[in-house]
Motif scaffolding. Sequence first.
Motif, PDB file in Angstrom:
ATOM      1  N   GLN A 356     -37.339  22.439 -38.527  1.00  0.00           N
ATOM      2  CA  GLN A 356     -38.113  21.291 -38.056  1.00  0.00           C
ATOM      3  C   GLN A 356     -38.424  20.322 -39.206  1.00  0.00           C
ATOM      4  OE1 GLN A 356     -41.296  23.650 -36.332  1.00  0.00           O
ATOM      5  NE2 GLN A 356     -40.641  23.081 -34.236  1.00  0.00           N
ATOM      6  N   LEU A 357     -38.721  20.883 -40.373  1.00  0.00           N
ATOM      7  CA  LEU A 357     -38.941  20.043 -41.549  1.00  0.00           C
ATOM      8  C   LEU A 357     -37.677  19.264 -41.912  1.00  0.00           C
ATOM      9  CD1 LEU A 357     -40.943  22.546 -43.821  1.00  0.00           C
ATOM     10  CD2 LEU A 357     -41.859  20.652 -42.471  1.00  0.00           C
ATOM     11  N   PHE A 358     -36.539  19.936 -41.775  1.00  0.00           N
ATOM     12  CA  PHE A 358     -35.259  19.271 -42.059  1.00  0.00           C
ATOM     13  C   PHE A 358     -35.010  18.126 -41.079  1.00  0.00           C
ATOM     14  CE2 PHE A 358     -30.709  18.660 -41.927  1.00  0.00           C
ATOM     15  CZ  PHE A 358     -30.349  18.718 -43.257  1.00  0.00           C
ATOM     16  N   GLU A 359     -35.291  18.376 -39.820  1.00  0.00           N
ATOM     17  CA  GLU A 359     -35.100  17.338 -38.793  1.00  0.00           C
ATOM     18  C   GLU A 359     -35.988  16.118 -39.076  1.00  0.00           C
ATOM     19  OE1 GLU A 359     -36.025  19.523 -35.319  1.00  0.00           O
ATOM     20  OE2 GLU A 359     -34.021  20.410 -35.122  1.00  0.00           O
ATOM     21  N   GLU A 360     -37.201  16.363 -39.514  1.00  0.00           N
ATOM     22  CA  GLU A 360     -38.101  15.258 -39.825  1.00  0.00           C
ATOM     23  C   GLU A 360     -37.575  14.429 -41.003  1.00  0.00           C
ATOM     24  OE1 GLU A 360     -41.919  16.928 -40.524  1.00  0.00           O
ATOM     25  OE2 GLU A 360     -42.193  17.637 -38.461  1.00  0.00           O
ATOM     26  N   GLN A 361     -37.027  15.104 -41.989  1.00  0.00           N
ATOM     27  CA  GLN A 361     -36.452  14.391 -43.135  1.00  0.00           C
ATOM     28  C   GLN A 361     -35.246  13.561 -42.710  1.00  0.00           C
ATOM     29  OE1 GLN A 361     -37.566  13.931 -45.994  1.00  0.00           O
ATOM     30  NE2 GLN A 361     -35.878  13.352 -47.344  1.00  0.00           N
ATOM     31  N   ALA A 362     -34.424  14.132 -41.814  1.00  0.00           N
ATOM     32  CA  ALA A 362     -33.249  13.401 -41.333  1.00  0.00           C
ATOM     33  C   ALA A 362     -33.651  12.173 -40.532  1.00  0.00           C
ATOM     34  CB  ALA A 362     -32.372  14.329 -40.489  1.00  0.00           C
ATOM     35  N   VAL A 372     -24.317  17.675 -51.782  1.00  0.00           N
ATOM     36  CA  VAL A 372     -23.321  17.219 -52.750  1.00  0.00           C
ATOM     37  C   VAL A 372     -22.484  18.410 -53.180  1.00  0.00           C
ATOM     38  CG1 VAL A 372     -22.937  16.215 -55.027  1.00  0.00           C
ATOM     39  CG2 VAL A 372     -24.817  15.382 -53.613  1.00  0.00           C
ATOM     40  N   PHE A 373     -21.162  18.256 -53.107  1.00  0.00           N
ATOM     41  CA  PHE A 373     -20.246  19.282 -53.605  1.00  0.00           C
ATOM     42  C   PHE A 373     -19.112  18.571 -54.334  1.00  0.00           C
ATOM     43  CE2 PHE A 373     -16.331  21.827 -53.059  1.00  0.00           C
ATOM     44  CZ  PHE A 373     -16.693  22.927 -53.828  1.00  0.00           C
ATOM     45  N   GLU A 374     -19.079  18.752 -55.686  1.00  0.00           N
ATOM     46  CA  GLU A 374     -18.111  18.047 -56.525  1.00  0.00           C
ATOM     47  C   GLU A 374     -18.201  16.549 -56.229  1.00  0.00           C
ATOM     48  OE1 GLU A 374     -14.364  20.026 -55.974  1.00  0.00           O
ATOM     49  OE2 GLU A 374     -14.971  21.762 -57.182  1.00  0.00           O
ATOM     50  N   ASP A 375     -17.119  15.920 -55.711  1.00  0.00           N
ATOM     51  CA  ASP A 375     -17.186  14.475 -55.440  1.00  0.00           C
ATOM     52  C   ASP A 375     -17.408  14.156 -53.965  1.00  0.00           C
ATOM     53  OD1 ASP A 375     -14.773  15.411 -54.574  1.00  0.00           O
ATOM     54  OD2 ASP A 375     -13.579  13.763 -55.401  1.00  0.00           O
ATOM     55  N   GLN A 376     -17.830  15.156 -53.178  1.00  0.00           N
ATOM     56  CA  GLN A 376     -18.081  14.939 -51.751  1.00  0.00           C
ATOM     57  C   GLN A 376     -19.585  14.851 -51.490  1.00  0.00           C
ATOM     58  OE1 GLN A 376     -15.679  17.537 -49.113  1.00  0.00           O
ATOM     59  NE2 GLN A 376     -14.863  18.411 -51.003  1.00  0.00           N
ATOM     60  N   HIS A 377     -19.975  13.933 -50.601  1.00  0.00           N
ATOM     61  CA  HIS A 377     -21.368  13.717 -50.254  1.00  0.00           C
ATOM     62  C   HIS A 377     -21.521  13.671 -48.734  1.00  0.00           C
ATOM     63  CE1 HIS A 377     -20.989  12.195 -54.364  1.00  0.00           C
ATOM     64  NE2 HIS A 377     -22.302  12.350 -54.491  1.00  0.00           N
ATOM     65  N   LEU A 378     -22.599  14.255 -48.238  1.00  0.00           N
ATOM     66  CA  LEU A 378     -22.939  14.156 -46.821  1.00  0.00           C
ATOM     67  C   LEU A 378     -24.360  13.643 -46.694  1.00  0.00           C
ATOM     68  CD1 LEU A 378     -21.553  17.455 -45.181  1.00  0.00           C
ATOM     69  CD2 LEU A 378     -20.640  15.139 -44.953  1.00  0.00           C
ATOM     70  N   SER A 379     -24.543  12.657 -45.800  1.00  0.00           N
ATOM     71  CA  SER A 379     -25.888  12.164 -45.540  1.00  0.00           C
ATOM     72  C   SER A 379     -26.592  13.115 -44.587  1.00  0.00           C
ATOM     73  CB  SER A 379     -25.830  10.764 -44.920  1.00  0.00           C
ATOM     74  OG  SER A 379     -25.267  10.839 -43.614  1.00  0.00           O
ATOM     75  N   TYR A 380     -27.907  12.925 -44.424  1.00  0.00           N
ATOM     76  CA  TYR A 380     -28.645  13.747 -43.464  1.00  0.00           C
ATOM     77  C   TYR A 380     -28.094  13.533 -42.048  1.00  0.00           C
ATOM     78  CZ  TYR A 380     -32.237  15.262 -46.731  1.00  0.00           C
ATOM     79  OH  TYR A 380     -32.924  15.871 -47.763  1.00  0.00           O
ATOM     80  N   ASP A 381     -27.745  12.311 -41.720  1.00  0.00           N
ATOM     81  CA  ASP A 381     -27.224  12.034 -40.385  1.00  0.00           C
ATOM     82  C   ASP A 381     -25.902  12.743 -40.159  1.00  0.00           C
ATOM     83  OD1 ASP A 381     -27.510  10.580 -37.856  1.00  0.00           O
ATOM     84  OD2 ASP A 381     -25.745   9.451 -38.538  1.00  0.00           O
ATOM     85  N   GLU A 382     -24.997  12.686 -41.152  1.00  0.00           N
ATOM     86  CA  GLU A 382     -23.704  13.351 -41.021  1.00  0.00           C
ATOM     87  C   GLU A 382     -23.857  14.857 -40.930  1.00  0.00           C
ATOM     88  OE1 GLU A 382     -20.869  10.243 -43.507  1.00  0.00           O
ATOM     89  OE2 GLU A 382     -22.074  11.742 -44.580  1.00  0.00           O
ATOM     90  N   LEU A 383     -24.777  15.388 -41.718  1.00  0.00           N
ATOM     91  CA  LEU A 383     -24.981  16.845 -41.716  1.00  0.00           C
ATOM     92  C   LEU A 383     -25.581  17.297 -40.391  1.00  0.00           C
ATOM     93  CD1 LEU A 383     -24.828  19.480 -43.343  1.00  0.00           C
ATOM     94  CD2 LEU A 383     -27.117  18.994 -44.195  1.00  0.00           C
TER      95      LEU A 383
END
Length: 383
Positions: A356-362, A372-383
């Motif tokens: 629920q805390l994660f959802e609020e942050q998103a 972040v993994f090496e040169d890959q990035h995911l936003s909260y929305d994408e995740l």
Amino acid sequence: MDMTDHLRLDLSRAPLLVPFIAADQDSPAWYMVLVCHHIVCDHVALERVSEEVLLLLQSSDADLPPAMQYRSLIAQLINTPQDAHESYFRAVLGDFTVPTALFDVLDVQGTGRDMREARLVISPSTAQRLRSAARCRGASSAALFHLAWAKVLAQCSGQSDVVFGTLLFGRLHGSSGADRAVGMFINTLPFRLDVGDIGVKQALETAFSILAGLLEHEHAPLALAQRCSGVPPQLPLFTTLLNFRHSQRTAQKDHRFPEGVSYLGGDERTNYPVTISIDDWGDSFSIKAQCTNGIDPIRVASYLETAINELAETLAREPGLPMSEIDILPKGEREQLLIAFNDTAVPYPRERLLHQLFEEQATRQPDGTAVVFEDQHLSYDEL
């Protein structure tokens, strides 16, 4: 005239020993400034000049000691062939290619104007423990302090193999009268020591051996030693200086000056970004750190004090312990690093679950980076 406005002398540009005496017209006070540059004069010579000036002020010309011929004394001292110096320093420094820079400071062209200074006193009881630790291993207190400074440099430069400048007295091999001669006798030479996984006892023995070797070449030109190293000519061989000296508590202010004459003070400066002076008072030691802006002299002096105490304790308890196990962090800084900086506990809403805390942050930051993994990035929305 106002002496505070007219007696401002630029020490960095003073090439000679300059006795300067002036009178304040509005009062019977006299001012004497001795400007000493190490091109022509060392500390022992400055003391002799001061003594003779005082005798002249007291009209005691007859008590002046006979003049010593500086040229004759130097001729006696400089008797080692240049090729012997070169062979020695090529063997010591030939494979040394990266200068030792405390906190990555490489500028050795300073004037000393921006220096900050700190002093620590080592108590007589602690000093006795340090002397005993060195003596029991057949070494000197000077070797122990050189080893401690090498450890500090290794920790603060990221190199286990370090080089720094050390000052040699220059009068030990002179004939009678060398202790009273006015002139420049001291010399600065490179001290190299690898404090990696070597044992503490062996490291101290090595430091003592290095100092003994340098004494045989105490009048070798520093420029020659620098040329013998593998460091590129545009870079300095070393950036820090260690001056271990046997001092006397009878300072200028304790001399018997003529009536109306008093000692005001003095300063020491070098072009190096860090200069460490160790005064051996016979019953105690003092550490003086002079550091350029950006380097905290209290911090540097505390590192050295911690290292010297750690070495003494280790020599008594576990002399075979590797130098890599010797700590230089004072208790306060260690607690700050391990405890204060890691006090990361923060309050959070315990009544909600983690997802629920994660959802609020998103919801608040849908475009914010979540993973972040090496040169890959995911936003909260994408995740």
